[in-house]
Design a protein around this motif. Structure first.
Motif: not given
Length: 171
Positions: A4-5, A7-9, A11, A16-17, A20, A23-24
């Motif tokens: 998931l992270i 994908e977000l980073l 994207s 979304q970045m 990400g 989330l990190l």
């Protein structure tokens, strides 16, 4: 969580970045708090509020920000419900048989439930099962090897943290 992270980073979407990166950051905070709490629980058989409460607040704020960035209202609702359900379940166990758990464990699972629940009910279930499995297997091993007696207190916090971490990593 790692996919998931990733994908977000990657994207290409700024929102979304940023989600990400948040989330990190949440993962880094999880790691720092997890190590500190595990070491303290192993040494002193307690999980200090001075770590658990700020961790809970920071986690809640991060999840609200991530929810805003991703538009994932159900994820936030699931996270809140998971933290509340796991916490209430442990509180009930504590009230029924007080020596079974400490209040630090009850508070800790609220934070862990926020993390696991945000990713899904399956992740929460895996976190709970893995926590009990790891704690139970370790306790049996200690009994079999004679390193513990039936009434020996074994801190549960490190197993809660490890079980949740494994569920998060592999979800």
């Amino acid at each position: 969580m790692i996919p998931l992270i990733g994908e977000l980073l990657t994207s290409g979407s700024p929102g979304q970045m940023v989600a990400g990166v948040l989330l990190l950051g949440g993962g880094a905070i999880f790691a720092v708090c997890a190590v500190a709490l595990s070491l303290i629980d192993l040494e002193e058989h307690r999980l200090p509020n001075r770590i658990v409460y700020p961790w809970a607040g920071i986690t809640a704020i991060l999840l609200v920000l991530i929810t805003f960035l991703l538009g994932d209202g159900p994820g936030l609702g699931r996270a809140l419900a998971s933290g509340l359900l796991w916490g209430l379940g442990f509180l009930l166990i504590k009230l029924i048989y007080p020596p079974s758990l400490g209040m630090g464990d009850v508070k800790l699972v609220v934070v862990l439930g926020l993390y696991a629940g945000f990713l899904g009910w399956e992740t929460l279930a895996a976190a709970v099962v893995l926590s009990f499995l790891l704690g139970g297997l370790t306790s049996v091993a200690l009994l079999v090897t004679g390193r513990a007696q039936r009434k020996t207190r074994v801190p549960f916090g490190p197993f809660l943290i490890l079980g949740t971490a494994l569920a998060l990593i592999f979800s």
